[in-house]
Design a protein around this motif. Structure first.
Motif, PDB file in Angstrom:
ATOM      1  N   CYS A   1       0.832  -1.199   0.000  1.00  8.89           N
ATOM      2  CA  CYS A   1       0.000   0.000   0.000  1.00  8.89           C
ATOM      3  C   CYS A   1       0.878   1.264   0.000  1.00  8.89           C
ATOM      4  O   CYS A   1       0.594   2.229  -0.727  1.00  8.89           O
ATOM      5  CB  CYS A   1      -0.928  -0.020   1.207  1.00  8.89           C
ATOM      6  SG  CYS A   1      -2.208   1.235   1.179  1.00  8.89           S
ATOM      7  N   ASP A   2       1.937   1.263   0.794  1.00  8.86           N
ATOM      8  CA  ASP A   2       2.867   2.398   0.830  1.00  8.86           C
ATOM      9  C   ASP A   2       3.531   2.596  -0.529  1.00  8.86           C
ATOM     10  O   ASP A   2       3.700   3.729  -0.998  1.00  8.86           O
ATOM     11  CB  ASP A   2       3.929   2.200   1.908  1.00  8.86           C
ATOM     12  CG  ASP A   2       3.367   2.309   3.323  1.00  8.86           C
ATOM     13  OD1 ASP A   2       2.235   2.814   3.489  1.00  8.86           O
ATOM     14  OD2 ASP A   2       4.066   1.865   4.265  1.00  8.86           O
ATOM     15  N   ALA A   3       3.930   1.493  -1.185  1.00  6.07           N
ATOM     16  CA  ALA A   3       4.556   1.583  -2.505  1.00  6.07           C
ATOM     17  C   ALA A   3       3.582   2.180  -3.519  1.00  6.07           C
ATOM     18  O   ALA A   3       3.956   3.048  -4.316  1.00  6.07           O
ATOM     19  CB  ALA A   3       5.036   0.208  -2.968  1.00  6.07           C
ATOM     20  N   LEU A   4       2.318   1.743  -3.480  1.00  8.27           N
ATOM     21  CA  LEU A   4       1.316   2.324  -4.378  1.00  8.27           C
ATOM     22  C   LEU A   4       1.109   3.804  -4.080  1.00  8.27           C
ATOM     23  O   LEU A   4       0.984   4.628  -4.989  1.00  8.27           O
ATOM     24  CB  LEU A   4      -0.010   1.581  -4.243  1.00  8.27           C
ATOM     25  CG  LEU A   4      -0.130   0.277  -5.002  1.00  8.27           C
ATOM     26  CD1 LEU A   4      -1.454  -0.413  -4.662  1.00  8.27           C
ATOM     27  CD2 LEU A   4      -0.025   0.495  -6.496  1.00  8.27           C
ATOM     28  N   GLY A   5       1.071   4.136  -2.799  1.00  8.60           N
ATOM     29  CA  GLY A   5       0.913   5.532  -2.410  1.00  8.60           C
ATOM     30  C   GLY A   5       2.039   6.400  -2.945  1.00  8.60           C
ATOM     31  O   GLY A   5       1.800   7.525  -3.392  1.00  8.60           O
ATOM     32  N   SER A   6       3.256   5.879  -2.947  1.00 13.73           N
ATOM     33  CA  SER A   6       4.405   6.625  -3.476  1.00 13.73           C
ATOM     34  C   SER A   6       4.246   6.883  -4.970  1.00 13.73           C
ATOM     35  O   SER A   6       4.556   7.975  -5.457  1.00 13.73           O
ATOM     36  CB  SER A   6       5.704   5.863  -3.224  1.00 13.73           C
ATOM     37  OG  SER A   6       5.955   5.770  -1.847  1.00 13.73           O
ATOM     38  N   VAL A   7       3.778   5.891  -5.694  1.00 13.38           N
ATOM     39  CA  VAL A   7       3.566   6.062  -7.139  1.00 13.38           C
ATOM     40  C   VAL A   7       2.418   7.036  -7.390  1.00 13.38           C
ATOM     41  O   VAL A   7       2.513   7.928  -8.235  1.00 13.38           O
ATOM     42  CB  VAL A   7       3.298   4.699  -7.819  1.00 13.38           C
ATOM     43  CG1 VAL A   7       2.905   4.874  -9.275  1.00 13.38           C
ATOM     44  CG2 VAL A   7       4.512   3.793  -7.694  1.00 13.38           C
ATOM     45  N   ILE A   8       1.330   6.873  -6.639  1.00 16.49           N
ATOM     46  CA  ILE A   8       0.173   7.757  -6.800  1.00 16.49           C
ATOM     47  C   ILE A   8       0.556   9.211  -6.523  1.00 16.49           C
ATOM     48  O   ILE A   8       0.096  10.133  -7.212  1.00 16.49           O
ATOM     49  CB  ILE A   8      -0.982   7.291  -5.888  1.00 16.49           C
ATOM     50  CG1 ILE A   8      -1.537   5.960  -6.393  1.00 16.49           C
ATOM     51  CG2 ILE A   8      -2.082   8.352  -5.771  1.00 16.49           C
ATOM     52  CD1 ILE A   8      -2.463   5.238  -5.422  1.00 16.49           C
ATOM     53  N   ALA A   9       1.431   9.421  -5.550  1.00 15.67           N
ATOM     54  CA  ALA A   9       1.836  10.779  -5.168  1.00 15.67           C
ATOM     55  C   ALA A   9       2.585  11.505  -6.282  1.00 15.67           C
ATOM     56  O   ALA A   9       2.690  12.732  -6.262  1.00 15.67           O
ATOM     57  CB  ALA A   9       2.685  10.724  -3.905  1.00 15.67           C
ATOM     58  N   THR A  10       3.100  10.778  -7.263  1.00 17.14           N
ATOM     59  CA  THR A  10       3.839  11.413  -8.363  1.00 17.14           C
ATOM     60  C   THR A  10       2.919  11.961  -9.451  1.00 17.14           C
ATOM     61  O   THR A  10       3.384  12.657 -10.350  1.00 17.14           O
ATOM     62  CB  THR A  10       4.813  10.409  -9.017  1.00 17.14           C
ATOM     63  OG1 THR A  10       4.057   9.360  -9.645  1.00 17.14           O
ATOM     64  CG2 THR A  10       5.784   9.829  -8.000  1.00 17.14           C
ATOM     65  N   ALA A  11       1.622  11.671  -9.381  1.00 14.30           N
ATOM     66  CA  ALA A  11       0.693  12.111 -10.426  1.00 14.30           C
ATOM     67  C   ALA A  11       0.550  13.626 -10.416  1.00 14.30           C
ATOM     68  O   ALA A  11       0.359  14.233  -9.354  1.00 14.30           O
ATOM     69  CB  ALA A  11      -0.670  11.458 -10.222  1.00 14.30           C
ATOM     70  N   PRO A  12       0.619  14.238 -11.598  1.00 10.58           N
ATOM     71  CA  PRO A  12       0.411  15.695 -11.668  1.00 10.58           C
ATOM     72  C   PRO A  12      -1.057  16.038 -11.374  1.00 10.58           C
ATOM     73  O   PRO A  12      -1.945  15.182 -11.515  1.00 10.58           O
ATOM     74  CB  PRO A  12       0.781  16.061 -13.104  1.00 10.58           C
ATOM     75  CG  PRO A  12       0.985  14.784 -13.841  1.00 10.58           C
ATOM     76  CD  PRO A  12       0.996  13.665 -12.866  1.00 10.58           C
ATOM     77  N   PRO A  13      -1.325  17.265 -10.968  1.00  6.98           N
ATOM     78  CA  PRO A  13      -2.684  17.664 -10.592  1.00  6.98           C
ATOM     79  C   PRO A  13      -3.729  17.374 -11.671  1.00  6.98           C
ATOM     80  O   PRO A  13      -4.837  16.932 -11.359  1.00  6.98           O
ATOM     81  CB  PRO A  13      -2.576  19.163 -10.318  1.00  6.98           C
ATOM     82  CG  PRO A  13      -1.138  19.385  -9.983  1.00  6.98           C
ATOM     83  CD  PRO A  13      -0.371  18.356 -10.762  1.00  6.98           C
ATOM     84  N   GLU A  14      -3.409  17.606 -12.943  1.00  3.04           N
ATOM     85  CA  GLU A  14      -4.407  17.372 -13.999  1.00  3.04           C
ATOM     86  C   GLU A  14      -4.748  15.883 -14.128  1.00  3.04           C
ATOM     87  O   GLU A  14      -5.886  15.509 -14.417  1.00  3.04           O
ATOM     88  CB  GLU A  14      -3.958  17.949 -15.354  1.00  3.04           C
ATOM     89  CG  GLU A  14      -2.678  17.376 -15.926  1.00  3.04           C
ATOM     90  CD  GLU A  14      -1.386  18.027 -15.408  1.00  3.04           C
ATOM     91  OE1 GLU A  14      -0.321  17.633 -15.911  1.00  3.04           O
ATOM     92  OE2 GLU A  14      -1.432  18.885 -14.514  1.00  3.04           O
ATOM     93  N   THR A  15      -3.770  15.011 -13.866  1.00  2.00           N
ATOM     94  CA  THR A  15      -4.023  13.566 -13.895  1.00  2.00           C
ATOM     95  C   THR A  15      -4.894  13.174 -12.712  1.00  2.00           C
ATOM     96  O   THR A  15      -5.807  12.345 -12.841  1.00  2.00           O
ATOM     97  CB  THR A  15      -2.697  12.782 -13.882  1.00  2.00           C
ATOM     98  OG1 THR A  15      -1.900  13.202 -15.004  1.00  2.00           O
ATOM     99  CG2 THR A  15      -2.927  11.287 -13.965  1.00  2.00           C
ATOM    100  N   GLU A  16      -4.644  13.774 -11.552  1.00  2.00           N
ATOM    101  CA  GLU A  16      -5.482  13.513 -10.372  1.00  2.00           C
ATOM    102  C   GLU A  16      -6.926  13.932 -10.624  1.00  2.00           C
ATOM    103  O   GLU A  16      -7.857  13.195 -10.280  1.00  2.00           O
ATOM    104  CB  GLU A  16      -4.944  14.267  -9.147  1.00  2.00           C
ATOM    105  CG  GLU A  16      -3.750  13.614  -8.504  1.00  2.00           C
ATOM    106  CD  GLU A  16      -3.394  14.307  -7.195  1.00  2.00           C
ATOM    107  OE1 GLU A  16      -4.266  14.406  -6.311  1.00  2.00           O
ATOM    108  OE2 GLU A  16      -2.237  14.726  -7.082  1.00  2.00           O
TER     109      GLU A  16
END
Length: 131
Positions: free
Chosen positions: A105-120
């Motif tokens: 879950c932490d590893a996924l969170g790290s990848v998710i955190a790299t998404a730019p605002p428009e992708t979010e």
């Protein structure tokens, strides 16, 4: 009592009650007609089975452990050292699995955190559309 009454008193389906019998967890008597006959103690046994299943044990393990379990009403008691050893091992296995899932879950969170605002924002819109 017949299987319908055991179902009513435990909330466990007829199919699961028959499965518990196949697995050796329940041992009802058979009437001359072939109908299963359960005792009041089977109500408690079914509740204990459900508790142990909820704790993550499989039916084969439960079949080994149940004869060594005591009870105080609906409360299970680990009455023998061999049982306690098995339960401690199972708890350790579950804790290790939880640690592994938390790491994933932490590893996924790290990848998710790299998404730019428009992708979010786009992902949020997609999630809203499917909800």
């Amino acid at each position: 009592m017949r299987i319908g009454e055991l179902h009513r008193r435990t909330g466990v389906s007829h199919r699961l009650l028959r499965y518990y019998e196949e697995q050796g967890l329940l041992r009802p008597r058979r009437r001359a007609s072939g109908y299963r006959e359960y005792d009041d103690s089977d109500v408690v046994t079914v509740r204990h089975i459900r508790t142990l299943l909820t704790a993550g044990l499989n039916t084969a393990t439960i079949a080994d452990l149940l004869p060594c379990m005591g009870s105080d009403g609906d409360r299970l008691i680990a009455d023998c050292p061999e049982l306690l050893v098995d339960l401690l091992r199972e708890r350790d296995r579950l804790r290790a699995a939880i640690r592994d899932l938390e790491s994933a879950c932490d590893a996924l969170g790290s990848v998710i955190a790299t998404a730019p605002p428009e992708t979010e924002r786009a992902a949020g819109a997609l999630l809203s559309a499917t909800a």
